[in-house]
Structures are given as C-alpha cells and as structure tokens.
Design an enzyme around this catalytic site. Structure first.
Site, PDB file in Angstrom:
ATOM      1  N   TYR A 198       0.820  -1.215   0.000  1.00 54.92           N
ATOM      2  CA  TYR A 198       0.000   0.000   0.000  1.00 54.92           C
ATOM      3  C   TYR A 198       0.852   1.262   0.000  1.00 54.92           C
ATOM      4  CZ  TYR A 198      -4.167  -2.849   0.966  1.00 54.92           C
ATOM      5  OH  TYR A 198      -5.190  -3.752   0.896  1.00 54.92           O
TER       6      TYR A 198
ATOM      7  N   LYS B 263       2.704 -15.353   3.158  1.00 55.83           N
ATOM      8  CA  LYS B 263       2.619 -16.211   1.972  1.00 55.83           C
ATOM      9  C   LYS B 263       4.049 -16.621   1.623  1.00 55.83           C
ATOM     10  CE  LYS B 263       0.260 -18.096  -1.450  1.00 55.83           C
ATOM     11  NZ  LYS B 263      -0.724 -19.182  -1.267  1.00 55.83           N
TER      12      LYS B 263
ATOM     13  N   ASP C 183      -3.945 -17.809   2.605  1.00 59.32           N
ATOM     14  CA  ASP C 183      -5.134 -18.479   2.049  1.00 59.32           C
ATOM     15  C   ASP C 183      -5.706 -19.472   3.057  1.00 59.32           C
ATOM     16  OD1 ASP C 183      -2.762 -19.884   1.668  1.00 59.32           O
ATOM     17  OD2 ASP C 183      -3.272 -20.636  -0.330  1.00 59.32           O
TER      18      ASP C 183
ATOM     19  N   ASP D 101      -5.604  -6.121   5.919  1.00 61.55           N
ATOM     20  CA  ASP D 101      -6.772  -5.404   5.397  1.00 61.55           C
ATOM     21  C   ASP D 101      -7.879  -6.410   5.069  1.00 61.55           C
ATOM     22  OD1 ASP D 101      -8.404  -3.425   4.345  1.00 61.55           O
ATOM     23  OD2 ASP D 101      -7.375  -3.360   2.419  1.00 61.55           O
TER      24      ASP D 101
ATOM     25  N   ASP E 133     -11.473  -7.675   7.535  1.00 59.88           N
ATOM     26  CA  ASP E 133     -12.869  -7.597   7.067  1.00 59.88           C
ATOM     27  C   ASP E 133     -13.564  -8.942   7.263  1.00 59.88           C
ATOM     28  OD1 ASP E 133     -12.521  -4.940   6.212  1.00 59.88           O
ATOM     29  OD2 ASP E 133     -13.711  -5.280   4.399  1.00 59.88           O
TER      30      ASP E 133
HETATM   31  C1  IPM Z   1      -9.237  -0.077   5.906  1.00 60.10           C
HETATM   32  C2  IPM Z   1      -9.667   0.416   4.580  1.00 60.10           C
HETATM   33  C3  IPM Z   1      -8.550   1.246   3.981  1.00 60.10           C
HETATM   34  C4  IPM Z   1      -7.337   0.354   3.873  1.00 60.10           C
HETATM   35  C5  IPM Z   1      -8.853   1.893   2.636  1.00 60.10           C
HETATM   36  C6  IPM Z   1     -10.103   2.731   2.701  1.00 60.10           C
HETATM   37  C7  IPM Z   1      -7.695   2.691   2.124  1.00 60.10           C
HETATM   38  O1  IPM Z   1     -10.025  -0.619   3.751  1.00 60.10           O
HETATM   39  O2  IPM Z   1      -8.961   0.739   6.803  1.00 60.10           O
HETATM   40  O3  IPM Z   1      -9.164  -1.294   6.075  1.00 60.10           O
HETATM   41  O4  IPM Z   1      -7.210  -0.397   2.917  1.00 60.10           O
HETATM   42  O5  IPM Z   1      -6.517   0.366   4.771  1.00 60.10           O
HETATM   43 MG    MG Z   2     -10.091  -2.486   4.715  1.00 65.21          MG
END
Ligand code: IPM
Ligand code: MG
Length: 356
Positions: free
Chosen positions: A143, A192, A224, A248, A252
C-alpha cells in the site's frame, strides 16, 4: 487546562453523526472518572477535498501531531470515486497513517454476548466465544510501495511493490507479541512464505523476535489457509500478526464472523502515545444524515483510546460494560432483532451515557 487534547476527524457520510455520539460518551466518561478533554476538529477525506482540494491538508497533520490522540469517523463516498488515485479520500487515510507513523493497526473481532445470533457462522463452530485480535502492519508493504504504469509487449501494464525492511517487521512483531503476552499467549503469524520473498523475510524475522517471548506459542499460516481457518474454526485464534494488505483483507473477514461490522473498533498506534481510533466500517453514504447509523463501533474505539493512549483502563472498561448492557435491550437497525427496542444513532449514544 484540559487533561487531554483530542483531534476529531469526523470525515464523510455517517462520520460526523457517529463521532458526535462518541464525543458525548467520552465527555460523560471524563465526568465520571475525573478527567477533561479539549477538542479540535480537522478535515480529512472528501470533506477536505471539497474545502481545500486535497484529501489531507497540512493543517490536519499538524493538528493531529499536536494532540494526545485522534478520533476518526469515516471517509469516502460516491461523490469522490472518480478522482485520480492520489486525490481520493482513501489517499488521505493512507496519508495520515504515514504522516503520524501509525504502523500498528489493532483490529479486535469480538462478539458481544447478546449479539451472538448475528454471526453468520453456526453457534457450534464459534463455540463459547470469539475474541481475536488482528495486528495489521499499517505503514509499509504494497500500500506504500512504489507503483506505476508502463508498457509491456505493446500493452498497457501497471505494477505495485511489496517490500518490508527488517526493522519494520520487528516493530510490528513486538507489538503483536506484547499483546499476546497480555492475552492468551498465542500468536499466529500470517504470510505467503511459500511464494513471496518478502513473506520469507517476514517469517524469518517474526521467528527471530519470538526468541524474546519464550512464553508465547507461535504458529504460522499461509494467508489463504488463514482465510479458510477463520470460518472453519475461529476459536483457534488469539492474536494474528500480518502485513498491511493481508491484514486489510483478513480483518474484514474476521469482522463479519463477529456479526456486525457496525460494532467493531480499531486502534492505529505509533511508537509513542499518539494513536488514531476509528470504527472498522466505512462512511455508509446511503444512510448518512438519516439518524440511524450505529455509533457503537466509534464509541468502542473511544474505549480503545482510553486504554492504549490515555492510560485510563477503568474508563475503557466502563464504556465496554455499558455498551454490552445497552445491547441487551436496545438496537440500531443494522443489529436489530425481534423483541428488542429499535433506536437511532443519537438515542444509542444517550443510552450508553445513561448506563455509564
Ligand atoms: C481499511 C480500509 C482502507 C485500507 C482503505 C479505505 C484505504 O479498507 O482501513 O481497512 O485499505 O486500509
Ligand atoms: Mg479495509
């Protein structure tokens, strides 16, 4: 003079509504535990683009640096989706993480007792309880690596780079081991390493750091496999440490296992006291201004701030207990269940204050 100076980055969409409730709860907590807060506001994301032309104005960085901690609502929305990458609200978010040196992102996935049925995973798989802490590296890797466009074989192409230095890996590993020591002394490193050279260095370094933490049981999973294990048997995890991009994605996934993304808080920490605290969810432009957003993730982020940056663990615990209590009876629409009372964003904030 106030005891703490906090900068508010309310951001876009539901950001302002949920931050306002978090501030209310923080003030109430201060009254109860005997500390005072002075607030300042600054722009980040789409609102900053509208006002100044850039997602992260210099003034915002300065204000944040001059404060004890930062509370962030959420950034982004369809209005800014067509801007070039470096001018999007998300670039502001990455920018503030970099500018404040927030290299460690703590993302807890916990199920609040009364919300157990909200998880899409069967009860018998979750078993007892879920309490995972994902430690995501936040200012390095792909990133933040070099990227660009070029032409390959006559075709347009694009590239990004994943690179980590040993000191970057060491410091995030230490954060994770330290947390594991305070929890169940179990750390899962996720990489990985069967494919990526950067992952091989990552794993070697985590193993090196582990020598300083003989009490922590360390294991390794490929990303994975970890994605699969999270839904197969989430109870096996205590602390997970991983890179920016893997963290990231996995955070989620883990948030969904906990049932509602509207409930989950996060902390982004630097090597000093300064931290940035924000809900995991986004700016939800579809419900912005309707007064129905769930402020609890932001309120719980304030609890994390009290614990990790302001040294007020009792106040943090009080907020978490109040939230759990309120959830026994009251719900915002996103976590509503039959038999509960439906409330809006502001009412939810009031209820937590009352419970404190
Ligand atoms: C998060 C979000 C951010 C990231 C995006 C919005 C840049 O997905 O905080 O997880 O990828 O870090
Ligand atoms: Mg995110």
């Amino acid at each position: 003079m106030a005891d703490y100076k906090i900068t508010l980055l309310k951001g876009d969409g539901i950001g302002p509504e949920i931050v306002n409730q978090a501030v209310k709860v923080l003030d109430k907590t201060g009254e109860k535990f005997g500390f005072s807060i002075e607030y300042d506001e600054a722009l980040l994301g789409g609102c900053a683009i509208d006002a100044t032309g850039v997602p992260l104005p210099d003034e915002t960085v300065e204000k944040c640096k001059a404060s004890d901690s930062v509370i962030l609502g959420a950034v982004g929305g369809p209005k800014w989706d067509t801007l070039p990458g470096n001018l999007r609200p998300e670039a502001g978010l990455l920018g503030i993480r970099g500018a404040l040196g927030l290299f460690a992102n703590l993302r807890p996935s916990v199920i609040f007792g009364p919300l157990k049925s909200a998880s899409p995973i069967k009860d018998e798989i979750i078993g007892g309880n879920l309490d995972i802490m994902i430690v995501r590296e936040l200012t390095g890797g792909i990133y933040f690596g070099e990227r660009g466009r070029k032409e390959v074989g006559g075709h347009p192409a694009a590239w990004d780079t994943e690179m980590y230095t040993v000191p970057e890996i060491e410091r995030i590993a230490k954060v994770a081991f330290d947390l594991a020591m305070k929890r169940n002394k179990k750390l899962t490193n996720v990489d990985k390493a069967n494919v990526l050279e950067s992952s091989r260095l990552w794993r070697e370094t985590v193993i090196k750091v582990s020598k300083e933490y003989p009490e922590v049981e360390l294991n390794h999973l490929y990303v994975d496999n970890c994605a699969m294990q999270l839904v197969r048997n989430p109870g096996q995890f205590d602390v997970i440490v991983t890179s920016n991009i893997f963290g990231d994605i996995l955070s989620d996934e883990a948030s969904m296992i906990a049932g509602s993304i509207g409930m989950l808080a996060s902390a982004s920490l630097s090597d000093g006291k300064l931290g940035l605290y924000e809900p995991i969810h986004g700016s939800a432009p579809d419900i912005a201004g309707l007064g129905i957003a769930n402020p609890l993730a932001t309120i719980l982020s304030v609890a994390m701030m009290l614990r990790y940056s302001l040294d007020q663990p009792k106040a943090a615990q009080a907020i978490e207990t109040a939230v759990a209590k309120v959830l026994e009876t009251y719900r915002t629409p996103d976590i509503f269940e039959e038999g509960m009372k439906k409330v809006g964003c502001e009412e939810m904030g009031d209820l937590v204050c009352k419970e404190l």
